[in-house]
Scaffold this motif. Structure first.
Motif, PDB file in Angstrom:
ATOM      1  N   THR A 183      -1.065  11.900  -0.335  1.00  0.00           N
ATOM      2  CA  THR A 183      -0.152  11.349   0.658  1.00  0.00           C
ATOM      3  C   THR A 183      -0.736  10.105   1.323  1.00  0.00           C
ATOM      4  OG1 THR A 183       0.729  13.552   1.111  1.00  0.00           O
ATOM      5  CG2 THR A 183       1.138  11.855   2.763  1.00  0.00           C
ATOM      6  N   ALA A 184      -2.040  10.130   1.556  1.00  0.00           N
ATOM      7  CA  ALA A 184      -2.669   9.050   2.310  1.00  0.00           C
ATOM      8  C   ALA A 184      -2.733   7.748   1.519  1.00  0.00           C
ATOM      9  CB  ALA A 184      -4.070   9.465   2.747  1.00  0.00           C
ATOM     10  N   THR A 185      -3.305   7.784   0.334  1.00  0.00           N
ATOM     11  CA  THR A 185      -3.546   6.545  -0.401  1.00  0.00           C
ATOM     12  C   THR A 185      -2.777   6.447  -1.702  1.00  0.00           C
ATOM     13  OG1 THR A 185      -5.449   7.488  -1.569  1.00  0.00           O
ATOM     14  CG2 THR A 185      -5.881   6.410   0.531  1.00  0.00           C
ATOM     15  N   GLY A 186      -2.132   7.523  -2.131  1.00  0.00           N
ATOM     16  CA  GLY A 186      -1.438   7.483  -3.400  1.00  0.00           C
ATOM     17  C   GLY A 186      -2.397   7.623  -4.574  1.00  0.00           C
ATOM     18  N   LEU A 187      -1.847   7.541  -5.772  1.00  0.00           N
ATOM     19  CA  LEU A 187      -2.638   7.796  -6.966  1.00  0.00           C
ATOM     20  C   LEU A 187      -3.533   6.626  -7.347  1.00  0.00           C
ATOM     21  CD1 LEU A 187       0.128   9.483  -9.162  1.00  0.00           C
ATOM     22  CD2 LEU A 187      -1.454  10.545  -7.546  1.00  0.00           C
ATOM     23  N   ILE A 188      -3.005   5.427  -7.268  1.00  0.00           N
ATOM     24  CA  ILE A 188      -3.747   4.267  -7.750  1.00  0.00           C
ATOM     25  C   ILE A 188      -4.891   3.903  -6.815  1.00  0.00           C
ATOM     26  CG2 ILE A 188      -3.568   1.799  -8.235  1.00  0.00           C
ATOM     27  CD1 ILE A 188      -0.802   2.272  -9.318  1.00  0.00           C
ATOM     28  N   LEU A 189      -4.620   3.840  -5.519  1.00  0.00           N
ATOM     29  CA  LEU A 189      -5.632   3.396  -4.575  1.00  0.00           C
ATOM     30  C   LEU A 189      -6.644   4.490  -4.237  1.00  0.00           C
ATOM     31  CD1 LEU A 189      -3.413   1.261  -2.174  1.00  0.00           C
ATOM     32  CD2 LEU A 189      -4.823   0.498  -4.076  1.00  0.00           C
ATOM     33  N   ALA A 190      -6.363   5.733  -4.655  1.00  0.00           N
ATOM     34  CA  ALA A 190      -7.330   6.809  -4.412  1.00  0.00           C
ATOM     35  C   ALA A 190      -8.652   6.533  -5.106  1.00  0.00           C
ATOM     36  CB  ALA A 190      -6.761   8.148  -4.889  1.00  0.00           C
ATOM     37  N   ALA A 210      -3.070   1.565   3.142  1.00  0.00           N
ATOM     38  CA  ALA A 210      -3.923   1.892   1.994  1.00  0.00           C
ATOM     39  C   ALA A 210      -4.550   0.661   1.343  1.00  0.00           C
ATOM     40  CB  ALA A 210      -3.142   2.720   0.982  1.00  0.00           C
ATOM     41  N   PRO A 211      -3.769  -0.362   0.951  1.00  0.00           N
ATOM     42  CA  PRO A 211      -4.407  -1.546   0.360  1.00  0.00           C
ATOM     43  C   PRO A 211      -5.303  -2.287   1.339  1.00  0.00           C
ATOM     44  CG  PRO A 211      -2.043  -1.883   0.612  1.00  0.00           C
ATOM     45  CD  PRO A 211      -2.297  -0.450   0.888  1.00  0.00           C
ATOM     46  N   THR A 212      -4.974  -2.241   2.628  1.00  0.00           N
ATOM     47  CA  THR A 212      -5.833  -2.871   3.634  1.00  0.00           C
ATOM     48  C   THR A 212      -7.195  -2.191   3.670  1.00  0.00           C
ATOM     49  OG1 THR A 212      -3.861  -3.362   4.965  1.00  0.00           O
ATOM     50  CG2 THR A 212      -5.999  -3.590   6.052  1.00  0.00           C
ATOM     51  N   ILE A 213      -7.186  -0.866   3.570  1.00  0.00           N
ATOM     52  CA  ILE A 213      -8.434  -0.101   3.544  1.00  0.00           C
ATOM     53  C   ILE A 213      -9.271  -0.474   2.327  1.00  0.00           C
ATOM     54  CG2 ILE A 213      -9.382   2.228   3.232  1.00  0.00           C
ATOM     55  CD1 ILE A 213      -6.952   3.225   4.881  1.00  0.00           C
ATOM     56  N   VAL A 214      -8.631  -0.550   1.173  1.00  0.00           N
ATOM     57  CA  VAL A 214      -9.358  -0.874  -0.053  1.00  0.00           C
ATOM     58  C   VAL A 214      -9.931  -2.287   0.011  1.00  0.00           C
ATOM     59  CG1 VAL A 214      -9.140  -1.187  -2.540  1.00  0.00           C
ATOM     60  CG2 VAL A 214      -8.038   0.754  -1.431  1.00  0.00           C
ATOM     61  N   LEU A 215      -9.200  -3.224   0.606  1.00  0.00           N
ATOM     62  CA  LEU A 215      -9.715  -4.584   0.761  1.00  0.00           C
ATOM     63  C   LEU A 215     -10.950  -4.599   1.654  1.00  0.00           C
ATOM     64  CD1 LEU A 215      -6.469  -6.746   1.111  1.00  0.00           C
ATOM     65  CD2 LEU A 215      -8.100  -6.724  -0.780  1.00  0.00           C
ATOM     66  N   MET A 243     -15.240   6.288   6.425  1.00  0.00           N
ATOM     67  CA  MET A 243     -14.464   6.601   7.625  1.00  0.00           C
ATOM     68  C   MET A 243     -14.219   5.345   8.458  1.00  0.00           C
ATOM     69  SD  MET A 243     -15.221   9.496  10.550  1.00  0.00           S
ATOM     70  CE  MET A 243     -15.397  10.759   9.285  1.00  0.00           C
ATOM     71  N   GLY A 244     -15.246   4.508   8.593  1.00  0.00           N
ATOM     72  CA  GLY A 244     -15.081   3.276   9.350  1.00  0.00           C
ATOM     73  C   GLY A 244     -14.063   2.348   8.712  1.00  0.00           C
ATOM     74  N   ALA A 245     -14.112   2.219   7.380  1.00  0.00           N
ATOM     75  CA  ALA A 245     -13.171   1.350   6.682  1.00  0.00           C
ATOM     76  C   ALA A 245     -11.744   1.872   6.779  1.00  0.00           C
ATOM     77  CB  ALA A 245     -13.578   1.205   5.213  1.00  0.00           C
ATOM     78  N   MET A 246     -11.580   3.194   6.690  1.00  0.00           N
ATOM     79  CA  MET A 246     -10.232   3.765   6.764  1.00  0.00           C
ATOM     80  C   MET A 246      -9.638   3.606   8.156  1.00  0.00           C
ATOM     81  SD  MET A 246     -10.141   7.133   4.315  1.00  0.00           S
ATOM     82  CE  MET A 246      -8.348   7.021   4.248  1.00  0.00           C
ATOM     83  N   LEU A 247     -10.439   3.840   9.182  1.00  0.00           N
ATOM     84  CA  LEU A 247      -9.942   3.666  10.546  1.00  0.00           C
ATOM     85  C   LEU A 247      -9.642   2.200  10.831  1.00  0.00           C
ATOM     86  CD1 LEU A 247     -12.294   6.118  12.507  1.00  0.00           C
ATOM     87  CD2 LEU A 247      -9.881   6.449  11.934  1.00  0.00           C
ATOM     88  N   ALA A 248     -10.542   1.320  10.394  1.00  0.00           N
ATOM     89  CA  ALA A 248     -10.332  -0.112  10.614  1.00  0.00           C
ATOM     90  C   ALA A 248      -9.114  -0.613   9.849  1.00  0.00           C
ATOM     91  CB  ALA A 248     -11.582  -0.891  10.193  1.00  0.00           C
ATOM     92  N   GLY A 249      -8.928  -0.105   8.621  1.00  0.00           N
ATOM     93  CA  GLY A 249      -7.792  -0.524   7.826  1.00  0.00           C
ATOM     94  C   GLY A 249      -6.467  -0.085   8.425  1.00  0.00           C
ATOM     95  N   CYS A 250      -6.413   1.148   8.895  1.00  0.00           N
ATOM     96  CA  CYS A 250      -5.190   1.643   9.551  1.00  0.00           C
ATOM     97  C   CYS A 250      -4.884   0.830  10.807  1.00  0.00           C
ATOM     98  CB  CYS A 250      -5.354   3.113   9.918  1.00  0.00           C
ATOM     99  SG  CYS A 250      -5.356   4.235   8.522  1.00  0.00           S
ATOM    100  N   TYR A 251      -5.934   0.615  11.593  1.00  0.00           N
ATOM    101  CA  TYR A 251      -5.766  -0.112  12.862  1.00  0.00           C
ATOM    102  C   TYR A 251      -5.331  -1.554  12.606  1.00  0.00           C
ATOM    103  CZ  TYR A 251      -6.847  -1.665  17.607  1.00  0.00           C
ATOM    104  OH  TYR A 251      -6.770  -2.179  18.880  1.00  0.00           O
ATOM    105  N   ALA A 252      -5.995  -2.221  11.654  1.00  0.00           N
ATOM    106  CA  ALA A 252      -5.682  -3.627  11.375  1.00  0.00           C
ATOM    107  C   ALA A 252      -4.294  -3.782  10.774  1.00  0.00           C
ATOM    108  CB  ALA A 252      -6.733  -4.213  10.439  1.00  0.00           C
ATOM    109  N   VAL A 268      -9.636  12.738   5.122  1.00  0.00           N
ATOM    110  CA  VAL A 268      -9.871  12.498   3.694  1.00  0.00           C
ATOM    111  C   VAL A 268     -11.108  11.642   3.434  1.00  0.00           C
ATOM    112  CG1 VAL A 268      -7.411  12.704   3.214  1.00  0.00           C
ATOM    113  CG2 VAL A 268      -8.416  10.437   3.535  1.00  0.00           C
ATOM    114  N   SER A 269     -11.589  10.945   4.457  1.00  0.00           N
ATOM    115  CA  SER A 269     -12.746  10.075   4.240  1.00  0.00           C
ATOM    116  C   SER A 269     -14.005  10.866   3.910  1.00  0.00           C
ATOM    117  CB  SER A 269     -12.998   9.198   5.475  1.00  0.00           C
ATOM    118  OG  SER A 269     -13.310   9.986   6.612  1.00  0.00           O
ATOM    119  N   VAL A 270     -14.137  12.071   4.456  1.00  0.00           N
ATOM    120  CA  VAL A 270     -15.365  12.846   4.243  1.00  0.00           C
ATOM    121  C   VAL A 270     -15.498  13.331   2.804  1.00  0.00           C
ATOM    122  CG1 VAL A 270     -16.702  14.853   4.984  1.00  0.00           C
ATOM    123  CG2 VAL A 270     -15.444  13.506   6.668  1.00  0.00           C
ATOM    124  N   PRO A 271     -14.521  14.067   2.244  1.00  0.00           N
ATOM    125  CA  PRO A 271     -14.699  14.541   0.855  1.00  0.00           C
ATOM    126  C   PRO A 271     -14.716  13.408  -0.162  1.00  0.00           C
ATOM    127  CG  PRO A 271     -12.477  15.018   1.611  1.00  0.00           C
ATOM    128  CD  PRO A 271     -13.244  14.556   2.809  1.00  0.00           C
TER     129      PRO A 271
END
Length: 274
Positions: free
Chosen positions: A193-200, A248-253, A230-239, A24-27
């Motif tokens: 599914t990944a981030t929901g409506l608000i954090l999308a 999802a909120p970790t990614i947005v932060l 892509m880097g933020a999403m991978l880092a957020g999931c990992y962290a 989802v990070s690409v589109p």
């Protein structure tokens, strides 16, 4: 130490979360560049909130949730455009009224009709609960959307920057306008599914805004936005695995922190140039 760092990769739910983050990070990153350039950031916010009633109605009718979300997003975009073109009210005001009304309708339907849907999953996503079907849906939406944005980026850039010049150049401005709205709705469905409506909305604005601060060429803006997202999403999931937080909120932060750093860097460069 290495075993501890690789621990998240040993779990299937983390593997799926990282995989859908890449998909989802690409589109979202590519689309965010056009939304930022066109000034449609609020439109992304409006559509992401407004798909809620479509999701609830689709669940009631036994239809695919993504179909209801897509139709609700398109209805919101079309109604917003019609009202803005046929009234004295500015577009951003119309979007605020329409998306808040649609979101309110979704909440009323959700509370009034008994369902087994989890509202927090719809609103905030459930990356750790992503399954094979979710991955396939996101992939088959992300692939054509990303391909179209990459192949026609020059035409879409001209349309976003100067619609009048695009019309003079012979481009189908009307088709491109509603095409972008369709792509926006599809992309939100892919991230449902990944981030929901608000954090999308964070994924639809922050990557493009960050890239806009870092580079001067729109071509490089597309590249940088994808790498950042892509880097933020991978880092957020990992962290989130080690922080015991929701991905999802970790990614947005993380995206917000990168934006602040990019802003400070740009401000420092401008002061030095002055």
């Amino acid at each position: 130490m290495i075993e501890q760092l690789l621990l998240p990769l040993q779990f299937g739910f983390m593997q799926n979360a990282l995989l859908i983050a890449v998909i989802v990070s690409v589109p979202t990153a590519l689309l965010s560049c056009f939304l930022v350039l066109k000034g449609w950031a609020l439109m992304g916010d409006a559509v992401s909130h407004a798909v809620l009633p479509g999701v609830v109605i689709a669940h009631i009718l036994g239809a695919p949730l993504i179909l209801g979300a897509f139709l609700a997003g398109m209805v919101t975009a079309l109604v917003t455009g019609f009202l803005a073109d046929n009234s004295r009210v500015k577009r951003d005001t119309v979007m605020g009224v329409v998306f808040s009304g649609m979101f309110g309708l979704g909440i009323v339907l959700f509370t009034a009709i008994p369902t087994d849907l989890h509202l927090d999953h719809i609103l905030f996503g459930n990356m750790l609960g992503v399954g094979a079907q979710d991955l396939q849906t996101a992939f088959w939406i992300a692939l054509p959307v990303s391909a179209l944005l990459v192949l026609r980026w020059k035409d879409l850039m001209l349309h976003a920057f100067d619609p009048a010049q695009a019309r003079v150049a012979g481009l189908p401005v009307g088709l491109m306008h509603y095409g972008l709205l369709t792509i926006l709705s599809l992309t939100i469905v892919a991230t449902l599914t990944a981030t929901g409506l608000i954090l999308a909305v964070g994924l639809l604005i922050a990557p493009g805004a960050i890239a806009f601060l870092l580079v001067r060429s729109f071509g490089w803006m597309l590249v940088v936005s994808v790498l950042v997202c892509m880097g933020a999403m991978l880092a957020g999931c990992y962290a989130s695995f080690f922080l015991d937080s929701a991905p999802a909120p970790t990614i947005v932060l993380i995206l917000t922190a990168i934006f602040v750093l990019a802003f400070l860097r740009r401000s420092l460069q401008q002061r030095r140039a002055a």
